[in-house]
Design a protein around this motif. Sequence first.
Motif, PDB file in Angstrom:
ATOM      1  N   LYS A 314       0.811  -1.208   0.000  1.00 57.56           N
ATOM      2  CA  LYS A 314       0.000   0.000   0.000  1.00 57.56           C
ATOM      3  C   LYS A 314       0.852   1.269   0.000  1.00 57.56           C
ATOM      4  CE  LYS A 314      -3.670   2.283   2.623  1.00 57.56           C
ATOM      5  NZ  LYS A 314      -4.537   2.200   3.819  1.00 57.56           N
ATOM      6  N   GLU A 315       1.901   1.279   0.795  1.00 54.94           N
ATOM      7  CA  GLU A 315       2.739   2.474   0.871  1.00 54.94           C
ATOM      8  C   GLU A 315       3.439   2.751  -0.460  1.00 54.94           C
ATOM      9  OE1 GLU A 315       2.964   4.705   3.439  1.00 54.94           O
ATOM     10  OE2 GLU A 315       1.229   3.505   4.049  1.00 54.94           O
ATOM     11  N   ASN A 316       3.806   1.698  -1.179  1.00 61.21           N
ATOM     12  CA  ASN A 316       4.432   1.884  -2.496  1.00 61.21           C
ATOM     13  C   ASN A 316       3.432   2.405  -3.523  1.00 61.21           C
ATOM     14  OD1 ASN A 316       6.957   1.128  -1.651  1.00 61.21           O
ATOM     15  ND2 ASN A 316       6.731  -1.019  -2.271  1.00 61.21           N
ATOM     16  N   LEU A 317       2.205   1.938  -3.430  1.00 59.47           N
ATOM     17  CA  LEU A 317       1.162   2.440  -4.338  1.00 59.47           C
ATOM     18  C   LEU A 317       0.891   3.916  -4.070  1.00 59.47           C
ATOM     19  CD1 LEU A 317      -1.321  -0.579  -4.326  1.00 59.47           C
ATOM     20  CD2 LEU A 317       0.239   0.102  -6.166  1.00 59.47           C
ATOM     21  N   LYS A 318       0.902   4.307  -2.808  1.00 52.77           N
ATOM     22  CA  LYS A 318       0.736   5.725  -2.463  1.00 52.77           C
ATOM     23  C   LYS A 318       1.891   6.554  -3.011  1.00 52.77           C
ATOM     24  CE  LYS A 318      -1.900   5.429   1.866  1.00 52.77           C
ATOM     25  NZ  LYS A 318      -1.823   5.705   3.332  1.00 52.77           N
ATOM     26  N   PHE A 319       3.095   6.005  -2.865  1.00 53.10           N
ATOM     27  CA  PHE A 319       4.276   6.720  -3.351  1.00 53.10           C
ATOM     28  C   PHE A 319       4.229   6.882  -4.863  1.00 53.10           C
ATOM     29  CE2 PHE A 319       8.841   6.241  -4.746  1.00 53.10           C
ATOM     30  CZ  PHE A 319       9.190   7.561  -4.494  1.00 53.10           C
ATOM     31  N   ALA A 320       3.797   5.839  -5.569  1.00 50.48           N
ATOM     32  CA  ALA A 320       3.702   5.902  -7.034  1.00 50.48           C
ATOM     33  C   ALA A 320       2.654   6.913  -7.479  1.00 50.48           C
ATOM     34  CB  ALA A 320       3.375   4.519  -7.594  1.00 50.48           C
ATOM     35  N   GLU A 321       1.569   7.002  -6.744  1.00 51.03           N
ATOM     36  CA  GLU A 321       0.491   7.939  -7.093  1.00 51.03           C
ATOM     37  C   GLU A 321       0.905   9.385  -6.838  1.00 51.03           C
ATOM     38  OE1 GLU A 321      -3.226   7.543  -4.892  1.00 51.03           O
ATOM     39  OE2 GLU A 321      -4.262   7.354  -6.816  1.00 51.03           O
ATOM     40  N   SER A 322       1.650   9.634  -5.758  1.00 52.91           N
ATOM     41  CA  SER A 322       2.212  10.956  -5.414  1.00 52.91           C
ATOM     42  C   SER A 322       1.196  12.079  -5.597  1.00 52.91           C
ATOM     43  CB  SER A 322       3.451  11.239  -6.265  1.00 52.91           C
ATOM     44  OG  SER A 322       4.462  10.308  -6.015  1.00 52.91           O
ATOM     45  N   LYS A 323       0.119  12.026  -4.847  1.00 53.26           N
ATOM     46  CA  LYS A 323      -0.924  13.058  -4.962  1.00 53.26           C
ATOM     47  C   LYS A 323      -0.412  14.454  -4.625  1.00 53.26           C
ATOM     48  CE  LYS A 323      -5.019  10.183  -4.267  1.00 53.26           C
ATOM     49  NZ  LYS A 323      -6.218   9.956  -3.415  1.00 53.26           N
ATOM     50  N   ASP A 324       0.528  14.525  -3.678  1.00 56.78           N
ATOM     51  CA  ASP A 324       1.059  15.830  -3.269  1.00 56.78           C
ATOM     52  C   ASP A 324       2.015  16.421  -4.301  1.00 56.78           C
ATOM     53  OD1 ASP A 324      -0.386  15.578  -0.958  1.00 56.78           O
ATOM     54  OD2 ASP A 324       1.271  14.682   0.177  1.00 56.78           O
ATOM     55  N   ALA A 325       2.605  15.565  -5.126  1.00 52.39           N
ATOM     56  CA  ALA A 325       3.542  16.033  -6.155  1.00 52.39           C
ATOM     57  C   ALA A 325       3.306  15.217  -7.432  1.00 52.39           C
ATOM     58  CB  ALA A 325       4.980  15.891  -5.673  1.00 52.39           C
ATOM     59  N   PRO A 326       2.252  15.542  -8.190  1.00 49.03           N
ATOM     60  CA  PRO A 326       1.894  14.762  -9.391  1.00 49.03           C
ATOM     61  C   PRO A 326       3.023  14.615 -10.398  1.00 49.03           C
ATOM     62  CG  PRO A 326       0.173  16.330  -8.833  1.00 49.03           C
ATOM     63  CD  PRO A 326       1.333  16.670  -7.963  1.00 49.03           C
ATOM     64  N   GLU A 327       3.944  15.596 -10.458  1.00 45.90           N
ATOM     65  CA  GLU A 327       5.046  15.503 -11.422  1.00 45.90           C
ATOM     66  C   GLU A 327       6.010  14.369 -11.086  1.00 45.90           C
ATOM     67  OE1 GLU A 327       6.381  18.118  -8.085  1.00 45.90           O
ATOM     68  OE2 GLU A 327       4.568  17.882  -9.289  1.00 45.90           O
ATOM     69  N   LYS A 328       5.922  13.866  -9.856  1.00 50.01           N
ATOM     70  CA  LYS A 328       6.796  12.763  -9.440  1.00 50.01           C
ATOM     71  C   LYS A 328       6.094  11.413  -9.490  1.00 50.01           C
ATOM     72  CE  LYS A 328       9.830  15.466  -6.414  1.00 50.01           C
ATOM     73  NZ  LYS A 328      10.399  15.592  -5.051  1.00 50.01           N
ATOM     74  N   SER A 329       4.882  11.369  -9.940  1.00 54.21           N
ATOM     75  CA  SER A 329       4.147  10.099  -9.992  1.00 54.21           C
ATOM     76  C   SER A 329       4.713   9.201 -11.097  1.00 54.21           C
ATOM     77  CB  SER A 329       2.665  10.360 -10.247  1.00 54.21           C
ATOM     78  OG  SER A 329       2.479  10.964 -11.520  1.00 54.21           O
ATOM     79  N   PHE A 330       4.479   7.915 -10.963  1.00 56.75           N
ATOM     80  CA  PHE A 330       4.954   6.948 -11.970  1.00 56.75           C
ATOM     81  C   PHE A 330       4.049   5.726 -11.956  1.00 56.75           C
ATOM     82  CE2 PHE A 330       7.224   6.194  -7.997  1.00 56.75           C
ATOM     83  CZ  PHE A 330       7.063   4.821  -7.798  1.00 56.75           C
TER      84      PHE A 330
END
Length: 491
Positions: A314-330
């Motif tokens: 779950k924590e990795n999925l949150k990190f990938a989504e990066s809601k606080d910094a969309p430019e860093k999402s993957f």
Amino acid sequence: MLRNSQQLKLSEFTAIYDRLIPKNHFLRKFNTLVDFSFIQDELEHKYCLDNGRNALSPIMLFKYLLLKVIYNMSDSDLVERSRYDMSFKYFLGLRPEDEVIHPSTLTKFRKLRLQDENILDLLLKKSIQIALENKVIKSKRIIVDATHTKARYNQKSAYERLLEQAKLLRKTVYQTDSPQKKERFPKKVENGSLVDALEYCRQLINTIENDSQMAEMPAIQERLNLLKETVEDHAEHLATSKDEDARIGHKTADTSFFGYKTHIAMTDERLITAAVVTSGERSDGEQLRTLVEKTRAAGLEVQSVIGDTAYSGKENLKFAESKDAPEKSFELIAKLNPVISNGSRVEGSNGFSFNKDAGMFVCPEGHMAIRKARTGRKNNRTNQRMSYYFDIEKCKQCPHCGTCYKEGAKSKIYSVTIKCDLHKKQQEFQETEYFKEQARKRYMIEAKNSEIKHRHGYDIASSAGLIGMELQGALTLFVTNMKRIVKMMEK
């Protein structure tokens, strides 16, 4: 005192290099491709700059360590070969007539100059910088995985390892020399005493060295040097043959190893962009954030990450989504394992981590759950949970007794929620053809793990301790990257 100039000195014999070393020799290309002055800049603070006798070039000593990894040799054999191999002398920055170092110098260099340096990140960043300068990296995707390395000294006791090396040496002597010379060897030790085993090995070494004809045979000399290194290591560090930093890791529910893990990120071009070395019990998935951040720090863009089920927490999925910094999402292309989802628990809370190979949770001390069971009713308002049961007898002896395990309790259970909304979204993604197509590319990192283990000796640690493992990883991964860059530039 450290000299500023580390350039090759002029010699009337320098032309020998042009005659003997082909233009396409790997060491010649390696030397041309890398400006090794960054090593001196990094280690300069470890030397006195204005007092004392001249120090040996840290660049030259570092290159010795690279040669050791490239050709998988002992210190003694490496130094001896550098005495007559002109490709080695060229790479080391020596003149053909220059003398070589004593093997013990490499041990001192590793301990005194490299112990406190973040050499792993430094070398990987340097190799990626070289790759970018030569435009051999085009992808914006990385593949992540972990490979395990067995601890050098705890697979077998010090006593067993010494006698094993001595046995291999004697066997080589029997194959290449007269059988009558067996009587000259010291009597074998069978009493289990480490002190007696050390003395037996020293006597065996002296017996062979005193016979100049026997000691000069290449096959015998190679085994002799390996035994001498083992004796020196045991005499200095291994009175109890214990690696304090190594831990038990699990490959499956019933197979384990004692040692370390190296967590790796790699591009489609098979270049390693980042690595983290940990003890063997650490979870693969918890290193994803660090690998992505290190890859970006090296100058690469990350738009997609491919991994196995260990990375779908779950924590990795949150990190990938990066809601606080969309430019860093993957995109996280990691197949979901439902038991990893943990709606009401924070992933990794209290140090518990999921081992995807065994399908079990592992406690902070590295002990694996002995069984699991699904609890809760279906079609109820609350989600079902997966409960993992641990061996209560191990819990009673654990250093965490009183915190993780409450004294007097009849069982130790760790439970996780089966489903959460974030995992449902990932489950829909993994059913797409795009996901399946990208996931097939994960095989490439398995091949890379095999390469560093079987070609560069990374399956067994070369020394004890996490610091030594990080140095071994830094040198091995740097060499692996440089070989790959050279090969790609040839195309």
